[in-house]
Design a protein around this motif. Structure first.
Motif, PDB file in Angstrom:
ATOM      1  N   ALA A  37       0.827  -1.211   0.000  1.00 25.29           N
ATOM      2  CA  ALA A  37       0.000   0.000   0.000  1.00 25.29           C
ATOM      3  C   ALA A  37       0.857   1.255   0.000  1.00 25.29           C
ATOM      4  O   ALA A  37       1.899   1.303   0.645  1.00 25.29           O
ATOM      5  CB  ALA A  37      -0.905   0.000   1.227  1.00 25.29           C
ATOM      6  N   VAL A  38       0.422   2.264  -0.744  1.00 25.11           N
ATOM      7  CA  VAL A  38       1.102   3.559  -0.713  1.00 25.11           C
ATOM      8  C   VAL A  38       0.367   4.543   0.203  1.00 25.11           C
ATOM      9  O   VAL A  38       0.917   5.560   0.577  1.00 25.11           O
ATOM     10  CB  VAL A  38       1.296   4.165  -2.122  1.00 25.11           C
ATOM     11  CG1 VAL A  38       2.222   3.310  -2.953  1.00 25.11           C
ATOM     12  CG2 VAL A  38      -0.029   4.361  -2.825  1.00 25.11           C
ATOM     13  N   LEU A  39      -0.858   4.224   0.548  1.00 17.57           N
ATOM     14  CA  LEU A  39      -1.624   5.006   1.517  1.00 17.57           C
ATOM     15  C   LEU A  39      -1.981   4.098   2.692  1.00 17.57           C
ATOM     16  O   LEU A  39      -2.409   2.961   2.502  1.00 17.57           O
ATOM     17  CB  LEU A  39      -2.915   5.559   0.909  1.00 17.57           C
ATOM     18  CG  LEU A  39      -2.779   6.576  -0.216  1.00 17.57           C
ATOM     19  CD1 LEU A  39      -4.148   6.913  -0.785  1.00 17.57           C
ATOM     20  CD2 LEU A  39      -2.075   7.831   0.253  1.00 17.57           C
ATOM     21  N   ALA A  40      -1.811   4.606   3.883  1.00 18.10           N
ATOM     22  CA  ALA A  40      -2.174   3.849   5.083  1.00 18.10           C
ATOM     23  C   ALA A  40      -3.693   3.776   5.195  1.00 18.10           C
ATOM     24  O   ALA A  40      -4.402   4.637   4.669  1.00 18.10           O
ATOM     25  CB  ALA A  40      -1.589   4.536   6.316  1.00 18.10           C
ATOM     26  N   PRO A  41      -4.218   2.762   5.889  1.00 19.41           N
ATOM     27  CA  PRO A  41      -5.668   2.670   6.059  1.00 19.41           C
ATOM     28  C   PRO A  41      -6.281   3.947   6.633  1.00 19.41           C
ATOM     29  O   PRO A  41      -7.354   4.379   6.195  1.00 19.41           O
ATOM     30  CB  PRO A  41      -5.841   1.480   7.010  1.00 19.41           C
ATOM     31  CG  PRO A  41      -4.657   0.611   6.722  1.00 19.41           C
ATOM     32  CD  PRO A  41      -3.526   1.590   6.452  1.00 19.41           C
ATOM     33  N   ALA A  42      -5.621   4.586   7.579  1.00 16.37           N
ATOM     34  CA  ALA A  42      -6.148   5.825   8.156  1.00 16.37           C
ATOM     35  C   ALA A  42      -6.190   6.953   7.125  1.00 16.37           C
ATOM     36  O   ALA A  42      -7.115   7.768   7.123  1.00 16.37           O
ATOM     37  CB  ALA A  42      -5.313   6.245   9.362  1.00 16.37           C
ATOM     38  N   LEU A  47      -9.530  10.348   3.492  1.00 19.57           N
ATOM     39  CA  LEU A  47      -9.920  10.776   2.148  1.00 19.57           C
ATOM     40  C   LEU A  47     -11.387  10.466   1.872  1.00 19.57           C
ATOM     41  O   LEU A  47     -12.129  11.304   1.357  1.00 19.57           O
ATOM     42  CB  LEU A  47      -9.060  10.073   1.099  1.00 19.57           C
ATOM     43  CG  LEU A  47      -7.639  10.534   0.913  1.00 19.57           C
ATOM     44  CD1 LEU A  47      -6.896   9.592  -0.023  1.00 19.57           C
ATOM     45  CD2 LEU A  47      -7.593  11.941   0.393  1.00 19.57           C
ATOM     46  N   ARG A  48     -11.782   9.258   2.208  1.00 23.76           N
ATOM     47  CA  ARG A  48     -13.167   8.852   1.955  1.00 23.76           C
ATOM     48  C   ARG A  48     -14.154   9.680   2.765  1.00 23.76           C
ATOM     49  O   ARG A  48     -15.212  10.068   2.253  1.00 23.76           O
ATOM     50  CB  ARG A  48     -13.331   7.362   2.250  1.00 23.76           C
ATOM     51  CG  ARG A  48     -12.559   6.492   1.263  1.00 23.76           C
ATOM     52  CD  ARG A  48     -12.624   5.034   1.580  1.00 23.76           C
ATOM     53  NE  ARG A  48     -14.003   4.577   1.533  1.00 23.76           N
ATOM     54  CZ  ARG A  48     -14.465   3.546   2.237  1.00 23.76           C
ATOM     55  NH1 ARG A  48     -13.664   2.869   3.029  1.00 23.76           N
ATOM     56  NH2 ARG A  48     -15.714   3.188   2.133  1.00 23.76           N
ATOM     57  N   ARG A  84      -3.918  18.762   0.803  1.00 23.85           N
ATOM     58  CA  ARG A  84      -2.656  18.922   1.542  1.00 23.85           C
ATOM     59  C   ARG A  84      -1.962  17.572   1.750  1.00 23.85           C
ATOM     60  O   ARG A  84      -0.760  17.446   1.567  1.00 23.85           O
ATOM     61  CB  ARG A  84      -2.908  19.615   2.880  1.00 23.85           C
ATOM     62  CG  ARG A  84      -3.159  21.104   2.732  1.00 23.85           C
ATOM     63  CD  ARG A  84      -3.096  21.832   4.058  1.00 23.85           C
ATOM     64  NE  ARG A  84      -4.096  21.413   5.020  1.00 23.85           N
ATOM     65  CZ  ARG A  84      -5.346  21.895   5.068  1.00 23.85           C
ATOM     66  NH1 ARG A  84      -5.748  22.792   4.201  1.00 23.85           N
ATOM     67  NH2 ARG A  84      -6.176  21.470   5.988  1.00 23.85           N
ATOM     68  N   MET A  85      -2.729  16.564   2.144  1.00 27.32           N
ATOM     69  CA  MET A  85      -2.142  15.249   2.399  1.00 27.32           C
ATOM     70  C   MET A  85      -1.569  14.651   1.116  1.00 27.32           C
ATOM     71  O   MET A  85      -0.444  14.142   1.102  1.00 27.32           O
ATOM     72  CB  MET A  85      -3.192  14.306   2.995  1.00 27.32           C
ATOM     73  CG  MET A  85      -2.611  12.978   3.458  1.00 27.32           C
ATOM     74  SD  MET A  85      -2.822  11.596   2.320  1.00 27.32           S
ATOM     75  CE  MET A  85      -4.549  11.313   2.395  1.00 27.32           C
TER      76      MET A  85
END
Length: 117
Positions: A37-42, A47-48, A84-85
């Motif tokens: 994964a390149v994005l963590a679950p958090a 984002l969602r 921003r993220m």
């Protein structure tokens, strides 16, 4: 030093390559999938949530691949926290990873549009 992320590549054929095929070289006719994964679950959850709240306020656009499968989306430009993220993530991780797949300098890449579906 940055750890190299592993990718799996799947050749999809030259007919799916866009107008940048000469600049992208051999990697242009492949789909590259990171092995982790390149994005963590958090980060995904954040984002969602922001996208869901924006869509509830009417900031979504309508998009569909077919008449029977409508997909709602919101542009990242309309999501201040996500913007921003993802800007930080692009600079530190995503652009260097993508650039490495095509032997390009990360500073030569730009994101034209981004959406959360």
């Amino acid at each position: 030093s940055r750890r190299e992320m592993a990718f799996s590549s799947h050749h999809v054929g030259a007919r799916f390559v866009g107008p940048d095929s000469a600049a992208l070289g051999d990697g242009a006719s492949s789909v590259h999938i990171s092995d982790e994964a390149v994005l963590a679950p958090a980060e995904c959850a954040a984002l969602r949530l922001e996208a869901r709240l924006a869509m509830a306020k009417g900031l979504s656009s309508q998009f569909t691949y077919t008449d029977v499968a409508p997909i709602r989306e919101v542009h990242v430009a309309d999501l201040p926290l996500a913007r921003r993220m993802l800007r930080r993530k692009l600079a530190r991780l995503l652009l260097p990873l993508v650039a490495g797949r095509f032997a390009l300098p990360p500073g030569s890449l730009r994101v034209r549009d981004a959406v959360v579906l």
